[in-house]
Scaffold this motif. Structure first.
Motif, PDB file in Angstrom:
ATOM      1  N   ALA A  13      10.353  10.280   8.062  1.00  0.00           N
ATOM      2  CA  ALA A  13      11.573   9.517   8.339  1.00  0.00           C
ATOM      3  C   ALA A  13      11.393   8.042   8.021  1.00  0.00           C
ATOM      4  O   ALA A  13      12.311   7.385   7.548  1.00  0.00           O
ATOM      5  CB  ALA A  13      11.952   9.681   9.804  1.00  0.00           C
ATOM      6  N   LYS A  14      10.189   7.518   8.280  1.00  0.00           N
ATOM      7  CA  LYS A  14      10.034   6.072   8.173  1.00  0.00           C
ATOM      8  C   LYS A  14       8.564   5.712   7.998  1.00  0.00           C
ATOM      9  O   LYS A  14       7.676   6.405   8.516  1.00  0.00           O
ATOM     10  CB  LYS A  14      10.554   5.449   9.484  1.00  0.00           C
ATOM     11  N   ILE A  15       8.326   4.634   7.290  1.00  0.00           N
ATOM     12  CA  ILE A  15       6.966   4.117   7.147  1.00  0.00           C
ATOM     13  C   ILE A  15       6.994   2.652   7.590  1.00  0.00           C
ATOM     14  O   ILE A  15       7.885   1.894   7.191  1.00  0.00           O
ATOM     15  CB  ILE A  15       6.476   4.230   5.686  1.00  0.00           C
ATOM     16  N   HIS A  19      -2.203   6.015   8.083  1.00  0.00           N
ATOM     17  CA  HIS A  19      -2.871   6.243   6.792  1.00  0.00           C
ATOM     18  C   HIS A  19      -3.164   4.884   6.179  1.00  0.00           C
ATOM     19  O   HIS A  19      -2.494   3.900   6.509  1.00  0.00           O
ATOM     20  CB  HIS A  19      -1.976   7.052   5.854  1.00  0.00           C
ATOM     21  N   ASP A  20      -4.130   4.842   5.242  1.00  0.00           N
ATOM     22  CA  ASP A  20      -4.356   3.520   4.639  1.00  0.00           C
ATOM     23  C   ASP A  20      -3.736   3.379   3.250  1.00  0.00           C
ATOM     24  O   ASP A  20      -3.767   2.295   2.665  1.00  0.00           O
ATOM     25  CB  ASP A  20      -5.828   3.083   4.686  1.00  0.00           C
ATOM     26  N   LEU A  21      -3.164   4.451   2.743  1.00  0.00           N
ATOM     27  CA  LEU A  21      -2.412   4.381   1.478  1.00  0.00           C
ATOM     28  C   LEU A  21      -1.381   5.504   1.510  1.00  0.00           C
ATOM     29  O   LEU A  21      -1.708   6.610   1.927  1.00  0.00           O
ATOM     30  CB  LEU A  21      -3.375   4.554   0.288  1.00  0.00           C
ATOM     31  N   VAL A  22      -0.168   5.209   1.070  1.00  0.00           N
ATOM     32  CA  VAL A  22       0.868   6.255   1.015  1.00  0.00           C
ATOM     33  C   VAL A  22       1.393   6.356  -0.418  1.00  0.00           C
ATOM     34  O   VAL A  22       1.683   5.339  -1.051  1.00  0.00           O
ATOM     35  CB  VAL A  22       2.043   5.950   1.982  1.00  0.00           C
ATOM     36  N   ASN A  81       0.809  -1.223   0.000  1.00  0.00           N
ATOM     37  CA  ASN A  81       0.000   0.000   0.000  1.00  0.00           C
ATOM     38  C   ASN A  81       0.842   1.272   0.000  1.00  0.00           C
ATOM     39  O   ASN A  81       0.322   2.367   0.184  1.00  0.00           O
ATOM     40  CB  ASN A  81      -0.984  -0.006   1.165  1.00  0.00           C
ATOM     41  N   VAL A  82       2.145   1.118  -0.212  1.00  0.00           N
ATOM     42  CA  VAL A  82       2.995   2.274  -0.516  1.00  0.00           C
ATOM     43  C   VAL A  82       3.173   2.256  -2.026  1.00  0.00           C
ATOM     44  O   VAL A  82       3.689   1.280  -2.584  1.00  0.00           O
ATOM     45  CB  VAL A  82       4.368   2.173   0.190  1.00  0.00           C
ATOM     46  N   VAL A  83       2.683   3.290  -2.688  1.00  0.00           N
ATOM     47  CA  VAL A  83       2.739   3.317  -4.157  1.00  0.00           C
ATOM     48  C   VAL A  83       3.529   4.534  -4.622  1.00  0.00           C
ATOM     49  O   VAL A  83       3.774   5.460  -3.842  1.00  0.00           O
ATOM     50  CB  VAL A  83       1.317   3.346  -4.787  1.00  0.00           C
ATOM     51  N   THR A  84       3.903   4.531  -5.887  1.00  0.00           N
ATOM     52  CA  THR A  84       4.575   5.709  -6.441  1.00  0.00           C
ATOM     53  C   THR A  84       3.523   6.655  -7.028  1.00  0.00           C
ATOM     54  O   THR A  84       2.382   6.258  -7.276  1.00  0.00           O
ATOM     55  CB  THR A  84       5.543   5.326  -7.576  1.00  0.00           C
ATOM     56  N   ILE A 109       1.967   3.318   9.116  1.00  0.00           N
ATOM     57  CA  ILE A 109       2.288   4.330  10.130  1.00  0.00           C
ATOM     58  C   ILE A 109       3.395   5.217   9.557  1.00  0.00           C
ATOM     59  O   ILE A 109       4.480   4.744   9.240  1.00  0.00           O
ATOM     60  CB  ILE A 109       2.786   3.676  11.448  1.00  0.00           C
ATOM     61  N   VAL A 110       3.064   6.485   9.425  1.00  0.00           N
ATOM     62  CA  VAL A 110       4.035   7.443   8.894  1.00  0.00           C
ATOM     63  C   VAL A 110       4.670   8.178  10.079  1.00  0.00           C
ATOM     64  O   VAL A 110       3.972   8.815  10.878  1.00  0.00           O
ATOM     65  CB  VAL A 110       3.326   8.441   7.943  1.00  0.00           C
ATOM     66  N   ARG A 111       5.973   8.036  10.193  1.00  0.00           N
ATOM     67  CA  ARG A 111       6.717   8.696  11.277  1.00  0.00           C
ATOM     68  C   ARG A 111       7.422   9.913  10.677  1.00  0.00           C
ATOM     69  O   ARG A 111       8.144   9.789   9.689  1.00  0.00           O
ATOM     70  CB  ARG A 111       7.732   7.706  11.847  1.00  0.00           C
ATOM     71  N   TYR A 112       7.168  11.067  11.279  1.00  0.00           N
ATOM     72  CA  TYR A 112       7.716  12.290  10.679  1.00  0.00           C
ATOM     73  C   TYR A 112       8.033  13.315  11.750  1.00  0.00           C
ATOM     74  O   TYR A 112       7.534  13.237  12.880  1.00  0.00           O
ATOM     75  CB  TYR A 112       6.716  12.873   9.678  1.00  0.00           C
ATOM     76  N   GLU A 113       8.834  14.275  11.319  1.00  0.00           N
ATOM     77  CA  GLU A 113       9.138  15.375  12.224  1.00  0.00           C
ATOM     78  C   GLU A 113       8.224  16.534  11.849  1.00  0.00           C
ATOM     79  O   GLU A 113       8.295  17.068  10.737  1.00  0.00           O
ATOM     80  CB  GLU A 113      10.609  15.791  12.062  1.00  0.00           C
TER      81      GLU A 113
END
Ligand code: SF4
Ligand code: SF4
Lengths: 89, 434
Positions: free
Chosen positions: B324-326, B351-354, B216-219, B335-339
């Motif tokens: 930083a990381k998914i 999120h359900d799609l990145v 579910n991580v797409v370009t 789970i999107v980890r960000y600053e």
């Protein structure tokens, strides 16, 4: 007319990967067609009934949809998943 | 002017690349009366643009702009086209001429005979990933590249073929020809236009984002295909389980402005194509939330800032933060980890799609097409513009001009503008020779 396939067959080896791809598609297509015989199903339902990994169901089912084996039906009650049905031939 | 010499392999100009910049440059030259040969590496003309949904910031249909231009190019009497072909050994012959070799790869289908009927495709029993749908679905090994391909001619992917012969049996036009081999066609030209475009960063090289591991991580191109009428699914769906996404995240600068992946520069198009896609998603999935994680929004072009504000007013959530990381949950959510830059905190959001807004890189290998003359490139491997301000289409070789994104990241209008400039410079160069 003689077929050119016979000429290339003398020169080229078929790869194991290509043979495996044909077999995989034929097997999965058959399983999905069978699973949809009775009634339309969502992708999670198809994964449960066939035992196939869910991402493989999505990939092959959508490929079959592209080639006209399957059509999209209605959406489920949660507005999350579509039902897919066999195309009436 | 049209070359009147007897050999058919002489042209005024060689255009390398049949995308939108190459087609624009070739058409301009052909309309001025010059003979042009286009060499396109892919099976169809149209480059990246023919695969897009809409263009920013006008939201005009991309294929509706590309296909008429491509058909005009293909039908033009002054233009000869080689698809599925590469250029090698471009040599300068004295001051005024170049020679080169076109390597035309076998597609195992006679272009003049194929009617595009798809009979071969229907009977072919082997499936591989469809590169024109960015691997979201399969294609057959005997296949028409895509519905609006030009030429709309089948090809056989011989590496994956099981040599069953079903396609040849099914082809009533007798167009399939397994005896085809690579053809080498020598040409002579007066000038060259390099319009080789760019390629997208392979997101597998960004391991923190889990592309290919997490379905579910797409370009952005995979999302782009989901938004066109000829999409791989019936609507925007998650590739893992076919669920309609409700909460989509965009990660900007995925592989751009990032020294760690060797691409320190801005790709120039990702902010705006992400904002465009966010708006289109809101049309396709009215209940979905869209969040865009960004470093800076670079809305520098005409109408771009208004387009950005429009997305905001539609409800797109813009979060200033470096992702930083998914990681993936069992249900396929991410789970999107960000600053969070404004709050100065590290956060995690589900999120359900990145969508990774993967940036662009130079197409390498262009310099290697030349033999005995050096086509210089810049530090980022794009074709070097030796007089960027006064004459931006000139390269290090007199008679070789650059058009579009071969010289650096740029959007579609700028590519077309650059191709226009390259064709004018090429025309005046050829005229000066005579
Ligand atoms: S190769 Fe033959 S069967 Fe295939 S699309 Fe062309 S004409 Fe039809
Ligand atoms: S010969 Fe190859 S391309 Fe033709 S139908 Fe068989 S597998 Fe497909």
């Amino acid at each position: 007319m003689s077929k050119t396939i016979n000429i290339i067959k003398e020169k080229r080896q078929v790869t194991e990967m290509a043979k495996q791809r044909r077999k995989t598609y034929a097997d999965i297509r058959k399983q999905l067609l069978q699973a949809l015989e009775e009634e339309g199903k969502t992708i999670p339902e198809l994964a449960t009934s066939t035992g196939l990994p869910i991402e493989d169901v999505t990939y092959y089912l959508m490929t079959m949809r592209k080639f006209g084996d399957v059509v999209t039906g209605s959406v489920d009650d949660d507005d999350a998943y579509f039902y897919y049905e066999l195309k009436k031939k | 002017m049209p070359d009147t010499t007897e050999t058919t392999n002489r042209f005024d100009a060689l255009v390398i690349g049949g995308g939108i910049a190459g087609a624009e440059a070739a058409l301009n030259l052909a309309n001025m009366g010059f003979s042009v040969v286009i060499v396109e590496k892919d099976l169809s003309l149209g480059g990246k643009m023919i695969h897009l949904s809409k263009v920013f910031p006008t939201l005009d249909c991309s294929a509706c702009i590309t296909t008429p231009k491509i058909s005009e190019t293909a039908r033009h009497p002054n233009i000869k086209i080689f698809t599925y072909s590469e250029v090698h050994d471009i040599k300068k012959l004295g001051e005024n001429r170049f020679t080169a070799q076109i390597h035309k790869k076998p597609r195992y289908v006679k272009e003049d005979e194929c009617t595009g009927c798809e009979a071969c495709e229907k009977v072919c029993p082997v499936i591989v990933e469809d590169q024109f749908q960015f691997d979201l679905v399969g294609r057959k090994v005997a296949y028409i590249p895509f519905s609006i391909a030009n030429p709309r001619v089948a090809a056989i992917d011989i590496e994956n073929c099981i040599l069953c012969g079903a396609c040849e049996k099914a082809c009533l036009a007798e167009a399939i020809d397994f005896t085809q081999e690579m053809e080498i066609i020598p040409i002579e030209i007066k000038a060259v236009v390099v319009a080789t475009g760019y390629h997208l960063i392979d997101p597998v090289k960004l391991p923190n984002y889990g592309y290919s591991k997490f379905k579910n991580v797409v370009t952005a191109m995979q999302m782009e295909r989901q938004l066109v009428p000829t999409r791989p699914f019936n609507t925007v769906l998650r590739p893992k389980d076919g669920k309609m996404p409700e909460n989509i995240a965009y990660v900007l600068c995925a592989g751009s402005r990032d020294e760690t992946v060797g691409n320190p520069i801005c790709s120039q198009i990702c902010c705006m194509y992400s904002i465009k896609q966010a708006q289109l998603i809101m049309g396709a999935l009215p209940m979905a939330d869209v969040t865009i994680y960004y470093l800076h929004i670079r809305a520098f072009g005409k109408g771009f800032n208004e387009f950005y504000l429009q997305a905001k007013s539609m409800g797109v959530d813009f979060v200033k933060g470096k992702v930083a990381k998914i990681t993936e949950k069992e249900n396929g959510n991410l789970i999107v980890r960000y600053e969070d830059v404004y709050k100065g905190k590290v956060k995690e959001t589900e999120h359900d799609l990145v969508v990774l807004a993967n940036g662009i890189l130079a197409n390498d290998g262009i310099s290697e097409m030349f033999d005995g003359v050096k086509l210089e490139t810049d530090p980022f491997h794009y074709v070097k513009q030796i007089d960027e301000l006064a004459n931006p289409t000139r390269t290090s070789i007199p008679g070789v001009f650059v058009a579009g994104a071969a010289s650096g990241p740029m959007d579609i209008p700028d590519s077309i503008l650059s191709a226009g400039a390259a064709s004018s410079e090429t025309a005046s160069y050829i005229r000066r020779l005579s």
